[in-house]
Design a protein around this motif. Structure first.
Motif, PDB file in Angstrom:
ATOM      1  N   HIS A  31       0.867  -1.181   0.000  1.00 59.48           N
ATOM      2  CA  HIS A  31       0.000   0.000   0.000  1.00 59.48           C
ATOM      3  C   HIS A  31       0.902   1.228   0.000  1.00 59.48           C
ATOM      4  O   HIS A  31       1.725   1.400   0.885  1.00 59.48           O
ATOM      5  CB  HIS A  31      -0.888  -0.007   1.246  1.00 59.48           C
ATOM      6  N   GLN A  89      -4.816  -7.923   5.784  1.00 56.86           N
ATOM      7  CA  GLN A  89      -5.788  -6.847   5.973  1.00 56.86           C
ATOM      8  C   GLN A  89      -5.572  -5.717   4.969  1.00 56.86           C
ATOM      9  O   GLN A  89      -6.534  -5.158   4.441  1.00 56.86           O
ATOM     10  CB  GLN A  89      -5.678  -6.272   7.388  1.00 56.86           C
ATOM     11  N   LYS A  91      -4.203  -5.910   1.968  1.00 57.10           N
ATOM     12  CA  LYS A  91      -4.627  -6.362   0.639  1.00 57.10           C
ATOM     13  C   LYS A  91      -6.155  -6.338   0.520  1.00 57.10           C
ATOM     14  O   LYS A  91      -6.691  -5.883  -0.490  1.00 57.10           O
ATOM     15  CB  LYS A  91      -4.098  -7.773   0.356  1.00 57.10           C
ATOM     16  N   LYS A  92      -6.835  -6.806   1.554  1.00 59.12           N
ATOM     17  CA  LYS A  92      -8.300  -6.832   1.547  1.00 59.12           C
ATOM     18  C   LYS A  92      -8.844  -5.400   1.507  1.00 59.12           C
ATOM     19  O   LYS A  92      -9.791  -5.105   0.771  1.00 59.12           O
ATOM     20  CB  LYS A  92      -8.806  -7.555   2.787  1.00 59.12           C
ATOM     21  N   SER A  93      -8.255  -4.520   2.275  1.00 57.09           N
ATOM     22  CA  SER A  93      -8.672  -3.122   2.317  1.00 57.09           C
ATOM     23  C   SER A  93      -8.487  -2.450   0.961  1.00 57.09           C
ATOM     24  O   SER A  93      -9.335  -1.694   0.506  1.00 57.09           O
ATOM     25  CB  SER A  93      -7.856  -2.391   3.384  1.00 57.09           C
ATOM     26  N   LYS A  94      -7.376  -2.764   0.326  1.00 58.23           N
ATOM     27  CA  LYS A  94      -7.082  -2.171  -0.978  1.00 58.23           C
ATOM     28  C   LYS A  94      -8.059  -2.696  -2.045  1.00 58.23           C
ATOM     29  O   LYS A  94      -8.486  -1.951  -2.918  1.00 58.23           O
ATOM     30  CB  LYS A  94      -5.638  -2.477  -1.372  1.00 58.23           C
ATOM     31  N   GLU A  95      -8.421  -3.987  -1.949  1.00 56.90           N
ATOM     32  CA  GLU A  95      -9.404  -4.551  -2.883  1.00 56.90           C
ATOM     33  C   GLU A  95     -10.748  -3.845  -2.735  1.00 56.90           C
ATOM     34  O   GLU A  95     -11.407  -3.543  -3.733  1.00 56.90           O
ATOM     35  CB  GLU A  95      -9.575  -6.048  -2.627  1.00 56.90           C
ATOM     36  N   LYS A  96     -11.162  -3.587  -1.507  1.00 57.27           N
ATOM     37  CA  LYS A  96     -12.437  -2.901  -1.274  1.00 57.27           C
ATOM     38  C   LYS A  96     -12.403  -1.472  -1.819  1.00 57.27           C
ATOM     39  O   LYS A  96     -13.402  -0.960  -2.304  1.00 57.27           O
ATOM     40  CB  LYS A  96     -12.752  -2.854   0.219  1.00 57.27           C
ATOM     41  N   PHE A  98     -10.852  -0.379  -4.435  1.00 58.50           N
ATOM     42  CA  PHE A  98     -10.944  -0.354  -5.899  1.00 58.50           C
ATOM     43  C   PHE A  98     -12.126  -1.139  -6.434  1.00 58.50           C
ATOM     44  O   PHE A  98     -12.302  -1.252  -7.637  1.00 58.50           O
ATOM     45  CB  PHE A  98      -9.639  -0.851  -6.512  1.00 58.50           C
ATOM     46  N   ALA A  99     -12.940  -1.711  -5.554  1.00 56.46           N
ATOM     47  CA  ALA A  99     -14.098  -2.492  -6.010  1.00 56.46           C
ATOM     48  C   ALA A  99     -15.283  -1.590  -6.292  1.00 56.46           C
ATOM     49  O   ALA A  99     -15.416  -0.523  -5.849  1.00 56.46           O
ATOM     50  CB  ALA A  99     -14.469  -3.514  -4.950  1.00 56.46           C
TER      51      ALA A  99
END
Length: 99
Positions: A31, A89, A91-96, A98-99
């Protein structure tokens, strides 16, 4: 990225501090907007006999904070477990984001 490493109830040796700093430097690859990292390494007394080593990591990114805590018999192991949890966490936060 502002990094603070605090030790509670003990003095960390240089090897441990270098291990922590080396891993924290890699957080930037997951990040690019991390504003701050706080690491707490402490000894925890349970029934005055066993002393578990606890690592807590708090990462600040815009609009949220991520936190991980782990305890084991060694500081490196505790830190690495908490670090791996934080990476997941992030990676998951970054996916959310850009989703």
């Amino acid at each position: 990225m502002n990094v603070q490493i605090q030790t509670v109830h003990f003095d960390a040796d240089q090897k441990l501090l270098e291990h922590v700093q080396k891993r924290l430097d890699k957080l930037k690859t997951f990040h690019d907007k991390i504003t701050g990292v706080e690491v707490y390494l402490r000894l925890e007394n349970l029934s005055q006999k066993v002393r578990d080593k606890v690592a807590e990591i708090k990462v600040s990114v815009p609009k949220r904070s991520l936190f991980a805590k782990h305890e084991s018999k060694g500081f490196e192991e505790s830190f690495d477990q908490a670090y791996d949890s934080l990476v997941a966490q992030i990676k998951k936060s970054k996916e959310k984001m850009f989703a």
